[in-house]
Motif scaffolding. Structure first.
Motif, mmCIF file in Angstrom:
data_model
loop_
_atom_site.group_PDB
_atom_site.id
_atom_site.type_symbol
_atom_site.label_atom_id
_atom_site.label_comp_id
_atom_site.label_asym_id
_atom_site.label_seq_id
_atom_site.Cartn_x
_atom_site.Cartn_y
_atom_site.Cartn_z
ATOM 1 N N ALA A 1 5.341 8.294 -5.825
ATOM 2 C CA ALA A 1 4.710 7.248 -6.633
ATOM 3 C C ALA A 1 3.191 7.311 -6.493
ATOM 4 C CB ALA A 1 5.223 5.871 -6.221
ATOM 5 N N VAL A 2 2.718 7.589 -5.287
ATOM 6 C CA VAL A 2 1.282 7.704 -5.040
ATOM 7 C C VAL A 2 0.706 8.834 -5.899
ATOM 8 C CG1 VAL A 2 -0.413 8.402 -3.286
ATOM 9 C CG2 VAL A 2 1.353 6.702 -2.728
ATOM 10 N N VAL B 1 -3.100 7.689 -7.007
ATOM 11 C CA VAL B 1 -3.683 6.822 -5.987
ATOM 12 C C VAL B 1 -4.287 7.711 -4.901
ATOM 13 C CG1 VAL B 1 -3.208 5.027 -4.279
ATOM 14 C CG2 VAL B 1 -2.021 4.996 -6.485
ATOM 15 N N GLU B 2 -5.577 7.524 -4.655
ATOM 16 C CA GLU B 2 -6.281 8.386 -3.707
ATOM 17 C C GLU B 2 -6.564 7.724 -2.372
ATOM 18 O OE1 GLU B 2 -9.701 9.508 -5.960
ATOM 19 O OE2 GLU B 2 -8.564 10.944 -7.178
ATOM 20 N N GLY B 3 -6.488 6.417 -2.307
ATOM 21 C CA GLY B 3 -6.745 5.704 -1.072
ATOM 22 C C GLY B 3 -6.074 4.357 -1.106
ATOM 23 N N PHE C 1 2.307 3.322 0.939
ATOM 24 C CA PHE C 1 1.676 4.617 0.671
ATOM 25 C C PHE C 1 2.439 5.759 1.350
ATOM 26 C CE2 PHE C 1 -1.879 7.627 0.785
ATOM 27 C CZ PHE C 1 -2.569 7.338 -0.384
ATOM 28 N N GLU C 2 2.742 5.596 2.649
ATOM 29 C CA GLU C 2 3.386 6.669 3.424
ATOM 30 C C GLU C 2 4.842 6.905 3.022
ATOM 31 O OE1 GLU C 2 0.194 4.846 6.024
ATOM 32 O OE2 GLU C 2 1.849 4.011 4.908
ATOM 33 N N GLU C 3 5.537 5.857 2.622
ATOM 34 C CA GLU C 3 6.964 5.975 2.323
ATOM 35 C C GLU C 3 7.250 6.374 0.881
ATOM 36 O OE1 GLU C 3 8.656 2.217 3.477
ATOM 37 O OE2 GLU C 3 8.047 2.469 5.564
ATOM 38 N N LYS D 1 -9.749 -0.851 -6.457
ATOM 39 C CA LYS D 1 -9.690 -0.100 -5.203
ATOM 40 C C LYS D 1 -10.332 -0.900 -4.086
ATOM 41 C CE LYS D 1 -9.938 4.348 -7.544
ATOM 42 N NZ LYS D 1 -10.691 5.589 -7.688
ATOM 43 N N GLY D 2 -9.714 -0.848 -2.914
ATOM 44 C CA GLY D 2 -10.248 -1.534 -1.750
ATOM 45 C C GLY D 2 -9.847 -3.005 -1.710
ATOM 46 N N LEU D 3 -10.292 -3.663 -0.656
ATOM 47 C CA LEU D 3 -10.005 -5.091 -0.476
ATOM 48 C C LEU D 3 -10.782 -5.883 -1.520
ATOM 49 C CD1 LEU D 3 -8.777 -7.425 1.134
ATOM 50 C CD2 LEU D 3 -10.748 -7.277 2.673
#
Length: 104
Positions: A65-66, A71-73, A59-61, A90-92
């Motif tokens: 693409a996010v 992609v919100e989370g 996500f951070e790198e 979304k989520g686990l």
């Protein structure tokens, strides 16, 4: 029957999507506990499925693409097929849901 889970950057992901292949992209953060747990789940999923590329996108790198995929989370998994988004989780999530989503 088994696939591998590969790390890739946003540009590599876009190239893979453009091929029309079935791709499950896991957008994750290295500091996220549920993301780490999902990594283990995806390792198990990879042992049971075939015909899909499972990739992890940090996500951070990869902010481009996010943003491009809305992609919100994290964690967020997006299944692409034929160059288009087919499903989003979304989520686990647990292995049975992920496997059934891939099977479509």
């Amino acid at each position: 029957m088994a696939v591998t889970v590969n790390e890739m950057d946003g540009a590599e992901l876009e190239r893979l999507i453009e091929t029309g292949a079935k791709v499950l992209a896991d957008f994750y953060s290295k500091t996220c506990g549920p993301c780490k747990m999902l990594g283990f789940v995806l390792g198990d999923v990879a042992k049971e499925v075939d015909g899909v590329e499972i990739v992890k996108v940090c996500f951070e790198e990869n902010p481009e693409a996010v943003k491009a995929h809305g992609v919100e989370g994290y964690p967020t998994m997006i299944l692409f097929e034929g160059g288009a988004e087919k499903a989003r989780l979304k989520g686990l999530q647990q292995k049975p849901l992920i496997v059934s989503t891939i099977a479509g």
